[in-house]
Design a protein around this motif. Structure first.
Motif, PDB file in Angstrom:
ATOM      1  N   TYR A  93       0.829  -1.204   0.000  1.00  0.00           N
ATOM      2  CA  TYR A  93       0.000   0.000   0.000  1.00  0.00           C
ATOM      3  C   TYR A  93       0.866   1.258   0.000  1.00  0.00           C
ATOM      4  N   ASP A  94       1.942   1.276   0.785  1.00  0.00           N
ATOM      5  CA  ASP A  94       2.818   2.457   0.819  1.00  0.00           C
ATOM      6  C   ASP A  94       3.438   2.717  -0.551  1.00  0.00           C
ATOM      7  N   ALA A  95       3.823   1.642  -1.236  1.00  0.00           N
ATOM      8  CA  ALA A  95       4.374   1.818  -2.582  1.00  0.00           C
ATOM      9  C   ALA A  95       3.319   2.340  -3.545  1.00  0.00           C
ATOM     10  N   ALA A  96       2.085   1.852  -3.396  1.00  0.00           N
ATOM     11  CA  ALA A  96       1.003   2.338  -4.256  1.00  0.00           C
ATOM     12  C   ALA A  96       0.714   3.813  -3.992  1.00  0.00           C
ATOM     13  N   ARG A  97       0.747   4.220  -2.742  1.00  0.00           N
ATOM     14  CA  ARG A  97       0.525   5.639  -2.427  1.00  0.00           C
ATOM     15  C   ARG A  97       1.644   6.505  -2.988  1.00  0.00           C
ATOM     16  N   THR A  98       2.869   6.009  -2.935  1.00  0.00           N
ATOM     17  CA  THR A  98       3.989   6.767  -3.504  1.00  0.00           C
ATOM     18  C   THR A  98       3.830   6.945  -5.010  1.00  0.00           C
ATOM     19  N   GLU A  99       3.446   5.869  -5.691  1.00  0.00           N
ATOM     20  CA  GLU A  99       3.222   5.960  -7.140  1.00  0.00           C
ATOM     21  C   GLU A  99       2.063   6.903  -7.458  1.00  0.00           C
ATOM     22  N   PHE A 100       1.055   6.907  -6.611  1.00  0.00           N
ATOM     23  CA  PHE A 100      -0.081   7.805  -6.832  1.00  0.00           C
ATOM     24  C   PHE A 100       0.349   9.257  -6.702  1.00  0.00           C
ATOM     25  N   LEU A 101       1.156   9.564  -5.704  1.00  0.00           N
ATOM     26  CA  LEU A 101       1.609  10.936  -5.511  1.00  0.00           C
ATOM     27  C   LEU A 101       2.537  11.391  -6.638  1.00  0.00           C
ATOM     28  N   LYS A 102       3.207  10.442  -7.282  1.00  0.00           N
ATOM     29  CA  LYS A 102       4.064  10.777  -8.417  1.00  0.00           C
ATOM     30  C   LYS A 102       3.284  10.910  -9.722  1.00  0.00           C
ATOM     31  N   GLY A 103       2.009  10.597  -9.683  1.00  0.00           N
ATOM     32  CA  GLY A 103       1.203  10.693 -10.890  1.00  0.00           C
ATOM     33  C   GLY A 103       1.274   9.478 -11.785  1.00  0.00           C
ATOM     34  N   ARG A 104       1.793   8.373 -11.291  1.00  0.00           N
ATOM     35  CA  ARG A 104       1.860   7.127 -12.058  1.00  0.00           C
ATOM     36  C   ARG A 104       0.620   6.301 -11.718  1.00  0.00           C
ATOM     37  N   TRP A 105      -0.447   6.610 -12.418  1.00  0.00           N
ATOM     38  CA  TRP A 105      -1.745   6.055 -12.046  1.00  0.00           C
ATOM     39  C   TRP A 105      -1.806   4.550 -12.248  1.00  0.00           C
ATOM     40  N   PHE A 106      -1.328   4.069 -13.369  1.00  0.00           N
ATOM     41  CA  PHE A 106      -1.484   2.647 -13.680  1.00  0.00           C
ATOM     42  C   PHE A 106      -0.556   1.779 -12.823  1.00  0.00           C
ATOM     43  N   GLU A 107       0.618   2.297 -12.477  1.00  0.00           N
ATOM     44  CA  GLU A 107       1.487   1.552 -11.549  1.00  0.00           C
ATOM     45  C   GLU A 107       0.837   1.469 -10.175  1.00  0.00           C
ATOM     46  N   ALA A 108       0.232   2.559  -9.738  1.00  0.00           N
ATOM     47  CA  ALA A 108      -0.470   2.546  -8.451  1.00  0.00           C
ATOM     48  C   ALA A 108      -1.667   1.603  -8.485  1.00  0.00           C
ATOM     49  N   GLU A 109      -2.368   1.568  -9.614  1.00  0.00           N
ATOM     50  CA  GLU A 109      -3.518   0.674  -9.726  1.00  0.00           C
ATOM     51  C   GLU A 109      -3.104  -0.788  -9.614  1.00  0.00           C
ATOM     52  N   ALA A 110      -1.997  -1.162 -10.249  1.00  0.00           N
ATOM     53  CA  ALA A 110      -1.538  -2.551 -10.184  1.00  0.00           C
ATOM     54  C   ALA A 110      -1.195  -2.947  -8.745  1.00  0.00           C
ATOM     55  N   LEU A 111      -0.549  -2.061  -8.014  1.00  0.00           N
ATOM     56  CA  LEU A 111      -0.207  -2.362  -6.626  1.00  0.00           C
ATOM     57  C   LEU A 111      -1.453  -2.449  -5.744  1.00  0.00           C
ATOM     58  N   LEU A 112      -2.412  -1.586  -5.987  1.00  0.00           N
ATOM     59  CA  LEU A 112      -3.635  -1.614  -5.191  1.00  0.00           C
ATOM     60  C   LEU A 112      -4.472  -2.850  -5.478  1.00  0.00           C
ATOM     61  N   VAL A 113      -4.493  -3.276  -6.719  1.00  0.00           N
ATOM     62  CA  VAL A 113      -5.215  -4.514  -7.054  1.00  0.00           C
ATOM     63  C   VAL A 113      -4.592  -5.703  -6.334  1.00  0.00           C
ATOM     64  N   LEU A 128      -8.112   4.630  -2.204  1.00  0.00           N
ATOM     65  CA  LEU A 128      -7.086   5.116  -3.123  1.00  0.00           C
ATOM     66  C   LEU A 128      -7.336   4.625  -4.547  1.00  0.00           C
ATOM     67  N   LEU A 129      -7.874   3.425  -4.687  1.00  0.00           N
ATOM     68  CA  LEU A 129      -8.189   2.908  -6.022  1.00  0.00           C
ATOM     69  C   LEU A 129      -9.297   3.730  -6.670  1.00  0.00           C
ATOM     70  N   ALA A 130     -10.267   4.166  -5.883  1.00  0.00           N
ATOM     71  CA  ALA A 130     -11.313   5.040  -6.425  1.00  0.00           C
ATOM     72  C   ALA A 130     -10.712   6.356  -6.929  1.00  0.00           C
ATOM     73  N   SER A 131      -9.726   6.875  -6.226  1.00  0.00           N
ATOM     74  CA  SER A 131      -9.055   8.099  -6.683  1.00  0.00           C
ATOM     75  C   SER A 131      -8.293   7.860  -7.983  1.00  0.00           C
ATOM     76  N   VAL A 132      -7.679   6.692  -8.108  1.00  0.00           N
ATOM     77  CA  VAL A 132      -6.964   6.354  -9.346  1.00  0.00           C
ATOM     78  C   VAL A 132      -7.944   6.286 -10.514  1.00  0.00           C
TER      79      VAL A 132
END
Length: 236
Positions: A93-113, A128-132
């Motif tokens: 989850y922490d890695a997904a949040r970091t990717e989200f803050l960097k604007g890497r939406w699809f990388e964050a989505e893969a981690l959240l899934v 966070l997935l809803a935000s993505v």
């Protein structure tokens, strides 16, 4: 883990229903209720139904089965309460949040899934997935994710964040609808002007073709004919 949680393990199928809302534990709970009520009725209310020895044998077999199911429920309880920690997998989850803050939406989505595959009731991952989904203009998926979060008791602690996300999603949807309506209005306003221009061009073409096909002036022909006759007389 509180000791009170182990009390639910005394009834087979109840921990899955109570803690996770899984209907897969309902058949086991119903069968256990039917079995224990049948044994109690046969033992204390209508003992003449069965032989006392058979009733005692069935009771001991029932107790043995119950012990086995109780041990299994106790062992599986950590996976029901905290599946992410009990699975032994890395918390992403922490890695997904970091990717989200960097604007890497699809990388964050893969981690959240991946996080939701381990724990489908993870409120933070769902939020966070809803935000993505909202950031990538997938508004229907974002709305479904927020509805799933609202249906979970684990999401009650994040009701304020969920409400803010719902308002952001509604604002973006309203803006998109307004833009579509404006574009449609502009197209409708341009179409009458185009039709008027085409009608004017057609009328100009029709008038020019009419002038080209119009015959020459008959008076000029009449005026020319005596001159031609006089010229023919002189030549003769």
């Amino acid at each position: 883990m509180p000791l009170s949680h182990y009390v639910y393990c005394m009834w087979p199928g109840l921990p899955e229903i109570w803690f996770r809302g899984r209907m897969s534990g309902l058949p086991a709970a119903i069968c256990f209720a039917i079995a224990i009520n049948t044994l109690l009725v046969s033992r204390f209310i209508y003992p003449q139904w069965l032989e006392p020895l058979m009733v005692r044998s069935v009771c001991w077999a029932f107790v043995g089965i119950w012990v086995v199911l109780f041990v299994r429920a106790v062992r599986g309880l950590p996976m029901l309460l905290a599946p992410r920690h009990a699975s032994g997998e890395e918390d992403r989850y922490d890695a997904a949040r970091t990717e989200f803050l960097k604007g890497r939406w699809f990388e964050a989505e893969a981690l959240l899934v991946h996080c939701l595959e381990v724990d489908p009731r993870d409120a933070l991952s769902l939020l966070l997935l809803a935000s993505v989904y909202r950031k990538t203009d997938r508004f229907a998926a974002a709305a479904q994710t927020l509805d799933a979060l609202a249906a979970l008791e684990t999401g009650d602690a994040w009701w304020l964040e969920r409400d803010i996300e719902e308002r952001r999603l509604k604002r973006m949807v309203d803006d998109l609808v307004a833009q579509q309506e404006d574009s449609e209005a502009e197209e409708e306003s341009e179409s009458p002007a185009d039709s008027e221009g085409s009608q004017t061009a057609d009328a100009a073409k029709a008038s020019s073709s009419t002038e080209e096909n119009r015959p020459s002036d008959p008076t000029a022909e009449v005026a020319e004919s005596p001159q031609m006759a006089t010229a023919e007389g002189k030549s003769s």
